[in-house]
Design an enzyme around this catalytic site. Structure first.
Site, short mmCIF file in Angstrom:
data_model
loop_
_atom_site.label_atom_id
_atom_site.label_comp_id
_atom_site.label_asym_id
_atom_site.label_seq_id
_atom_site.Cartn_x
_atom_site.Cartn_y
_atom_site.Cartn_z
N ILE A 1 -11.47 3.46 -4.12
CA ILE A 1 -12.34 3.92 -5.09
C ILE A 1 -11.36 4.69 -5.97
CG2 ILE A 1 -14.18 5.08 -5.99
CD1 ILE A 1 -15.58 4.06 -3.26
N ASP A 2 -11.27 4.27 -7.25
CA ASP A 2 -9.89 5.01 -8.10
C ASP A 2 -10.75 5.69 -9.05
OD1 ASP A 2 -7.64 5.34 -9.47
OD2 ASP A 2 -7.50 3.33 -10.28
N GLY B 1 -13.97 4.78 -10.03
CA GLY B 1 -15.04 4.89 -9.71
C GLY B 1 -15.94 3.74 -10.41
N GLU C 1 -15.32 -1.44 0.80
CA GLU C 1 -14.43 -1.49 -0.36
C GLU C 1 -12.69 -0.88 0.03
OE1 GLU C 1 -13.23 -2.73 -2.88
OE2 GLU C 1 -14.17 -2.08 -4.52
N ASP D 1 -2.62 -5.37 -3.77
CA ASP D 1 -1.81 -6.42 -4.27
C ASP D 1 -1.38 -5.81 -5.75
OD1 ASP D 1 -4.39 -6.38 -5.64
OD2 ASP D 1 -3.65 -8.19 -6.78
P1 5GP Z 1 -12.15 1.56 -10.01
O1 5GP Z 1 -11.06 2.24 -10.84
O2 5GP Z 1 -13.13 0.76 -10.70
O3 5GP Z 1 -12.50 2.57 -9.06
O4 5GP Z 1 -11.07 0.61 -9.06
C1 5GP Z 1 -10.76 -0.64 -9.73
C2 5GP Z 1 -9.91 -1.42 -8.74
O5 5GP Z 1 -8.64 -1.31 -9.15
C3 5GP Z 1 -9.94 -1.07 -7.41
O6 5GP Z 1 -11.07 -2.10 -6.70
C4 5GP Z 1 -8.70 -2.08 -7.05
O7 5GP Z 1 -8.67 -3.45 -6.85
C5 5GP Z 1 -7.76 -1.47 -8.06
N1 5GP Z 1 -6.82 -0.39 -7.75
C6 5GP Z 1 -6.99 0.79 -8.02
N2 5GP Z 1 -5.84 1.64 -7.58
C7 5GP Z 1 -5.13 0.47 -6.88
C8 5GP Z 1 -3.87 0.67 -6.36
O8 5GP Z 1 -3.37 1.84 -6.15
N3 5GP Z 1 -3.32 -0.35 -5.58
C9 5GP Z 1 -4.15 -1.57 -5.93
N4 5GP Z 1 -3.39 -2.77 -5.54
N5 5GP Z 1 -5.05 -1.64 -6.73
C10 5GP Z 1 -5.66 -0.59 -7.25
#
Ligand code: 5GP
Length: 172
Positions: A99-100, A102, A96, A156
């Site tokens: 992971i933000d 999660g 991946e 992106d």
């Molecule tokens: P989650 O919040 O579910 O862990 O992450 C969701 C998605 O948010 C990630 O897979 C990614 O596509 C996008 N994302 C989270 N943080 C960033 C960032 O700093 N930059 C970019 N371009 N996308 C992000």
């Protein structure tokens, strides 16, 4: 480069850390065959560079997930395209980009566990642990970063900037 971007992780730092991760994964899967699942679209660049540096016998799978349109604040995740082949009984590594909260990885792990792999591990290029809302296990992490929105090397904004050879952030 757009003047509002600042380099956070240089091309050289990316290359060095990715080789380290590749060596670590090779070590952990010695004598095994691995199925790498690249999470589209952001992780394509990382997956390619990581696996070109690996010696483990590999198969590739691709999976596409995205947040529901217009409801990104809810973090609801949906599956857009699933794997091609069965991963039942296989050693599987999810690759991946980040992971933000999660939520995406939590969804992916649930979805992929239901396919009964022998083992299922997670490798992420970037971890924003300070933003975590759902706890997810991570086996390999490239870089820990603060709460910055990043672009480049697969990351992106509206599908732009993915091909920057470094990771940059948008200055406030
Ligand atoms: P989650 O919040 O579910 O862990 O992450 C969701 C998605 O948010 C990630 O897979 C990614 O596509 C996008 N994302 C989270 N943080 C960033 C960032 O700093 N930059 C970019 N371009 N996308 C992000």
């Amino acid at each position: 480069m757009d003047e509002h971007f600042k380099v956070l992780i240089s091309k050289e730092e990316l290359e060095k850390r990715i080789v380290e991760l590749a060596n670590q994964i090779d070590k952990d899967y010695t004598g095994k065959e691995l199925t790498v699942i690249c999470v589209m679209r952001g992780a394509v660049f990382f997956t390619v560079q990581l696996t070109l540096n690996m010696k483990t016998k590999l198969k590739y799978e691709f999976i596409t997930i995205s947040s529901y349109e217009g409801t990104d604040s809810t973090g609801d995740v949906m599956l857009r395209t699933d794997l091609r082949e069965s991963i039942e009984g296989k050693d599987v590594l999810i690759v991946e980009d980040i992971i933000d909260t999660g939520k995406s990885m939590d969804y992916l792990l649930g979805h992929l566990r239901s396919k009964n792999p022998r083992t299922l591990k997670v490798c992420t290029l970037v971890n924003k642990s300070g933003r975590r809302e759902v706890n997810v296990p991570i086996d390999y992490t490239g870089f820990e970063i603060d709460n910055k929105y990043i672009v480049g090397f697969g990351f992106d904004i509206d599908n732009n900037y993915r091909n920057l050879p470094y990771v940059a952030y948008l200055e406030a």
